[in-house]
Design a protein around this motif. Sequence first.
Motif, mmCIF file in Angstrom:
data_model
loop_
_atom_site.group_PDB
_atom_site.id
_atom_site.type_symbol
_atom_site.label_atom_id
_atom_site.label_comp_id
_atom_site.label_asym_id
_atom_site.label_seq_id
_atom_site.Cartn_x
_atom_site.Cartn_y
_atom_site.Cartn_z
ATOM 1 N N PHE A 1 20.019 -11.244 -77.375
ATOM 2 C CA PHE A 1 21.121 -11.755 -78.193
ATOM 3 C C PHE A 1 21.605 -13.085 -77.622
ATOM 4 O O PHE A 1 21.938 -13.178 -76.433
ATOM 5 N N ILE A 2 21.627 -14.111 -78.478
ATOM 6 C CA ILE A 2 22.043 -15.448 -78.064
ATOM 7 C C ILE A 2 23.567 -15.538 -78.090
ATOM 8 O O ILE A 2 24.180 -15.539 -79.165
ATOM 9 N N LYS A 3 24.190 -15.591 -76.923
ATOM 10 C CA LYS A 3 25.653 -15.608 -76.843
ATOM 11 C C LYS A 3 26.260 -16.865 -77.461
ATOM 12 O O LYS A 3 27.341 -16.816 -78.052
ATOM 13 N N ASN A 4 25.590 -17.993 -77.287
ATOM 14 C CA ASN A 4 26.149 -19.254 -77.799
ATOM 15 C C ASN A 4 25.548 -19.637 -79.145
ATOM 16 O O ASN A 4 25.474 -20.815 -79.493
ATOM 17 N N TYR A 5 25.102 -18.638 -79.902
ATOM 18 C CA TYR A 5 24.605 -18.895 -81.257
ATOM 19 C C TYR A 5 25.740 -19.500 -82.081
ATOM 20 O O TYR A 5 26.849 -18.968 -82.110
ATOM 21 N N PRO A 6 25.498 -20.628 -82.738
ATOM 22 C CA PRO A 6 26.591 -21.291 -83.461
ATOM 23 C C PRO A 6 27.122 -20.436 -84.606
ATOM 24 O O PRO A 6 26.359 -19.715 -85.261
ATOM 25 N N LYS A 7 28.419 -20.512 -84.840
ATOM 26 C CA LYS A 7 29.014 -19.771 -85.942
ATOM 27 C C LYS A 7 28.495 -20.330 -87.271
ATOM 28 O O LYS A 7 28.443 -21.546 -87.465
ATOM 29 N N VAL A 8 28.118 -19.416 -88.150
ATOM 30 C CA VAL A 8 27.561 -19.810 -89.446
ATOM 31 C C VAL A 8 28.508 -19.328 -90.536
ATOM 32 O O VAL A 8 28.878 -18.150 -90.582
ATOM 33 N N SER A 9 28.914 -20.229 -91.403
ATOM 34 C CA SER A 9 29.860 -19.882 -92.462
ATOM 35 C C SER A 9 29.230 -18.909 -93.453
ATOM 36 O O SER A 9 27.993 -18.838 -93.588
ATOM 37 N N LEU A 10 30.072 -18.176 -94.152
ATOM 38 C CA LEU A 10 29.599 -17.236 -95.166
ATOM 39 C C LEU A 10 28.809 -17.967 -96.248
ATOM 40 O O LEU A 10 27.782 -17.469 -96.729
ATOM 41 N N THR A 11 29.254 -19.174 -96.603
ATOM 42 C CA THR A 11 28.560 -19.954 -97.628
ATOM 43 C C THR A 11 27.144 -20.299 -97.191
ATOM 44 O O THR A 11 26.184 -20.145 -97.959
ATOM 45 N N LYS A 12 27.004 -20.740 -95.952
ATOM 46 C CA LYS A 12 25.678 -21.094 -95.446
ATOM 47 C C LYS A 12 24.770 -19.878 -95.373
ATOM 48 O O LYS A 12 23.571 -19.962 -95.699
ATOM 49 N N ARG A 13 25.317 -18.743 -94.949
ATOM 50 C CA ARG A 13 24.513 -17.522 -94.893
ATOM 51 C C ARG A 13 24.057 -17.099 -96.285
ATOM 52 O O ARG A 13 22.925 -16.648 -96.474
#
Length: 308
Positions: free
Chosen positions: A129-141
């Motif tokens: 699990f990548i701890k510093n995985y960038p936050k991805v918005s709901l729209t982008k997902r």
Amino acid sequence: MVYLFFNRNMTFSIVIPTKNRPKQLIAVFESILNQKKIPNQIIIIDQSDDDKVNKSIFFKLIKKLKLILNYIHDKKINGLVEAKHLSISLNTCNYVTFLDDDIILEKNYLYEIENSLKKSPDMIGLNGFIKNYPKVSLTKRLIFRITHFGIFRDNRMSIISSIKPNSINPKKVDVLSGGLSTWRRDVLDSVPFDIKNGFHAYEDKEFSMRVFKKFSKCFFIIPQAKLNHYHSEVNRQTKLNRVQNDVIEIIMLFKKNWNFSLMGLDLIVLLFGLLVNSIMLSIKFKNHLFVKNFLEGIVKGFQKGLNK
């Protein structure tokens, strides 16, 4: 039989493909030696320029440890996939972990991978699990999910975003991220890396698709096996080159798997999504070359022959 073999002899090798990142290589190497569970073997496949190589420091670091270190320096090795392919011939262990050279493992990383495999030996491939995985918005997902279906289905983004800090249960995924993947040795013996078609950005997707065809779908993210991925800018493609290369690789993926496609609709939708992205990049950076590179990628991708 496979279950008993791997459960009795659980040994681990770690493979690090690298090029011109000596500081990052030392950092990830030290994080490996600091593990609660020390691997049995480390394989470094180094494509660096001569002045970026210092083999002796790595042999000094493992001097008091009982592990095998294979350090291969060869500038003729052409890219990530060829480096991985070469490493398999050197592997002596039952599980192989591939790590990008700009990763830092937490102390319990390999211990948690081993623990998960002991609990569920049927797992054939795992990611940490990548701890510093960038936050991805709901729209982008949502956009990613709409544009990635059929042969391009990939639920990693939504699964990673759903993992909470205290999560302990493995999460099933469609694709393993190649730069932090652990594979059972029989998988790597049965499914060779594609060194003929120039995959790079999508090499993990391409490999996972072929593994899925041959084995049961058992790819997992292990939330307790934590790491940080720093995505070094050294020796990395520019955004402009990435736009074109992504299009080429996606078309090559389609050519390899067209008989599993939804009559090409999955390819058309994904290419349209990438076209929109290239337009947005052109506007953001005030550079029309993003769209130009996208269109050139279309031409080159369909013109490029598939090597079998």
